[in-house]
Design an enzyme around this catalytic site. Structure first.
Site, PDB file in Angstrom:
ATOM      1  N   LYS A 122     118.504 -25.468 100.414  1.00  0.00           N
ATOM      2  CA  LYS A 122     117.672 -25.326  99.138  1.00  0.00           C
ATOM      3  C   LYS A 122     118.780 -24.908  98.203  1.00  0.00           C
ATOM      4  O   LYS A 122     118.676 -25.255  96.879  1.00  0.00           O
ATOM      5  CB  LYS A 122     116.791 -23.892  99.339  1.00  0.00           C
ATOM      6  CG  LYS A 122     116.061 -23.181  98.180  1.00  0.00           C
ATOM      7  CD  LYS A 122     115.412 -24.190  97.584  1.00  0.00           C
ATOM      8  CE  LYS A 122     114.700 -23.452  96.367  1.00  0.00           C
ATOM      9  NZ  LYS A 122     113.454 -23.734  95.992  1.00  0.00           N
ATOM     10  N   CYS A 137     115.138 -20.496  89.938  1.00  0.00           N
ATOM     11  CA  CYS A 137     115.723 -21.221  90.934  1.00  0.00           C
ATOM     12  C   CYS A 137     117.041 -21.599  90.600  1.00  0.00           C
ATOM     13  O   CYS A 137     118.073 -21.272  91.259  1.00  0.00           O
ATOM     14  CB  CYS A 137     114.763 -22.456  91.324  1.00  0.00           C
ATOM     15  SG  CYS A 137     113.258 -22.270  92.186  1.00  0.00           S
TER      16      CYS A 137
END
Length: 400
Positions: free
Chosen positions: A196, A250
Site C-alpha cells: 500500500k 493517501c
C-alpha cells in the site's frame, strides 16, 4: 470500526451482499446520520445504497462495537510532528475490540499503516488475551479506491491480502471473496502493508516529476500542457498532469510512513514529497505576485477568486488539501477581496463560499487550484488574470 470515507462505503457494500454489518464510530452525529439511512460524505451512489441496506436492517451504526465474527479496522492513520506515523487510532480501535474477541474470529486492518503494524496489533491482542493465541485469524488488507468511484472499485479492484500466518490469509481471502470480484492476491502482512505504501509513494514520485516540470516550463516560457501532450506521444512515456500539489489521506501521507522508518534508503521518495509540498508554496507565491502586480498596475485592490478547496477534483474531502493550504497562505500574506469557491460543500467553518460562476464573473484574478468538472464550463476571458495550476483551460491553451 470507523465510518469515514472508507469505512462507510465498505460497510454498505458488504451489507449489500446480504451480510449483517455493524458500523462503529465515536462520532454520534455520524452514527445518527447513518441510522437515518443518510450519509455524511459526498460519494456517488453511496446515499442510495446506504438508504437501502439500513432500511433492510442489514446495516446499523453504533457508538461501541458489539460481538461479531469479522472485525475490520478502517480508522485514520495520520502523522505526528516530524511526519512520524500515528497508529494510535488503530491501537485504540484494537484495544476496544480485544474484550469481545472470541475463538474463530477474523480481525482485519485496512487502515494504511507502517510496516509491522499488523504484527504489533496481534502481539497486543495475544498479550491481553493469551488464550486467543492460534485461535483467531489476523490479516492486513489495504484499500485502494478512488474517491468519486469508491463503490465500483471496492468490488472490482484487485486486493492484496496478507495474514500473520497462512491460515489467517486464507480466512481473509475467503471473507473478501464474498463481495470482491477483483482478484485476491495472497501474501504476508508486512508485504501487504508495504504494498500500500509503495503504490502511493510511486504515484507521489510520478506527480512530483510533472509538478517539477511545470515549474521549469513556467520559468522557460513553455506551455507545460502542450509539452506533456507531445512528450506522451512517445510509446514508452506517460507523464502525469501537474497540479497545485498533492493532498488527501493517501498520497500526501503514506510516503512518510516509508521515509520515517527507512530514512537512509528512501531518498527519492523523500525528495518527491518535498517537491510536491514546494509546488503548493510556489502556487501561493505566484498568486501573491499577481496580486502585487495588479495593485501596482491598476492602483486598486483586486477581486481574487480562489477556485477549489478539495484535495482533488469532484469530491468534498479537504484532508491535506494543497488548495486549502494555498488559500490560507495567500489570504494571510496579501490584501485583496477574496472569493472562495468549493462547489462540493455547502459551507465552510472558516471561509464564506461563493458560487463558481459568480466568483469567476466578479474576479479580476482567477486562480484555479482544483480541476472540478464545473470549472471546465467557464469561458476563457482574456481580460482577467488567470492562473491555471490544474489545466482548466489547457485545451484552449493547446489550440491558441
Amino acid at each position: 470500526m470507523g465510518l469515514g470515507y472508507i469505512g462507510l462505503p465498505t460497510a454498505a457494500v458488504i451489507a449489500g451482499q446480504g451480510i449483517e454489518v455493524k458500523g462503529v464510530d465515536i462520532n454520534s452525529t455520524i452514527v445518527n446520520t447513518v441510522n437515518r439511512g443518510e450519509i455524511h460524505i459526498v460519494e456517488p451512489k453511496l446515499g442510495g445504497l446506504v438508504r437501502d441496506v439500513v432500511a433492510a436492517g442489514r446495516l446499523k451504526a453504533l457508538l461501541e462495537p458489539s460481538e461479531s465474527n469479522v472485525y475490520i479496522i478502517t480508522v485514520p492513520t495520520p502523522f505526528k510532528e516530524g511526519h512520524k506515523p500515528d497508529v494510535s487510532y488503530v491501537e485504540n480501535a484494537t484495544r476496544t475490540l480485544i474484550p469481545i474477541l472470541k475463538k474463530g474470529d477474523l480481525f482485519i486492518i485496512e487502515s494504511t499503516s507502517p510496516v509491522g503494524t499488523t504484527d504489533k496489533m496481534s502481539e497486543l491482542i495475544f498479550k491481553l488475551r493469551p488464550e486467543l493465541k492460534d485461535k483467531i485469524y489476523i490479516a492486513y488488507c489495504p484499500e485502494r479506491v478512488l474517491p468519486g468511484n469508491i463503490l465500483y472499485e471496492l468490488i472490482h479492484n484487485d486486493r492484496v491480502i496478507g495474514g500473520i500466518d497462512e491460515v489467517s490469509t486464507e480466512m481473509a481471502v475467503k471473507f473478501y471473496s464474498r463481495f470482491v470480484v477483483g482478484k485476491l492476491h495472497k501474501t504476508d502482512a508486512k508485504t501487504a502493508e508495504m504494498c500500500k505504501l509503495t503504490e502511493n509513494a510511486s504515484r507521489d514520485v510520478q506527480i512530483a516529476f510533472a509538478n517539477e516540470l511545470s515549474m521549469i516550463c513556467d520559468r522557460a516560457g513553455i506551455n507545460v500542457w502542450e509539452l506533456i501532450e507531445l512528450a506522451n506521444k512517445h510509446p514508452r512515456v506517460n507523464i502525469l498532469q501537474p497540479g497545485s500539489g498533492v493532498g488527501g489521506h493517501c498520497i500526501a501521507v503514506d510516503p512518510y510512513f516509508i521515509t520515517s522508518d527507512f530514512p537512509d534508503e528512501s531518498k527519492l521518495i523523500s525528495q518527491a514529497r518535498e517537491i510536491n509540498n514546494l509546488k503548493s508554496q510556489w502556487c501561493a507565491d505566484k498568486i501573491i505576485k499577481a496580486i502585487h502586480r495588479y495593485k501596482t498596475t491598476n492602483d486598486k485592490i483586486p477581486v481574487v477568486a480562489l477556485m477549489g478547496l478539495a484535495f482533488k477534483p469532484n469530491i468534498d474531502d479537504l484532508r491535506e488539501s494543497p488548495a486549502k493550504y494555498i488559500a490560507g497562505r495567500v489570504m494571510n500574506m496579501s490584501e485583496a477581496d477574496y472569493l472562495i469557491v468549493e462547489p462540493n460543500i455547502s459551507e465552510h467553518q472558516i471561509y464564506k463560499l461563493t458560487s463558481y460562476r459568480e466568483a469567476y464573473e466578479k474576479a479580476d484574478i482567477v486562480a484555479f487550484l482544483v480541476a472540478h468538472t464545473q470549472f471546465k464550463d467557464l469561458p476563457y476571458n482574456r481580460n482577467k488574470v488567470i492562473l491555471d495550476f490544474c489545466g482548466i483551460f489547457k485545451k484552449y491553451m493547446l489550440t491558441k
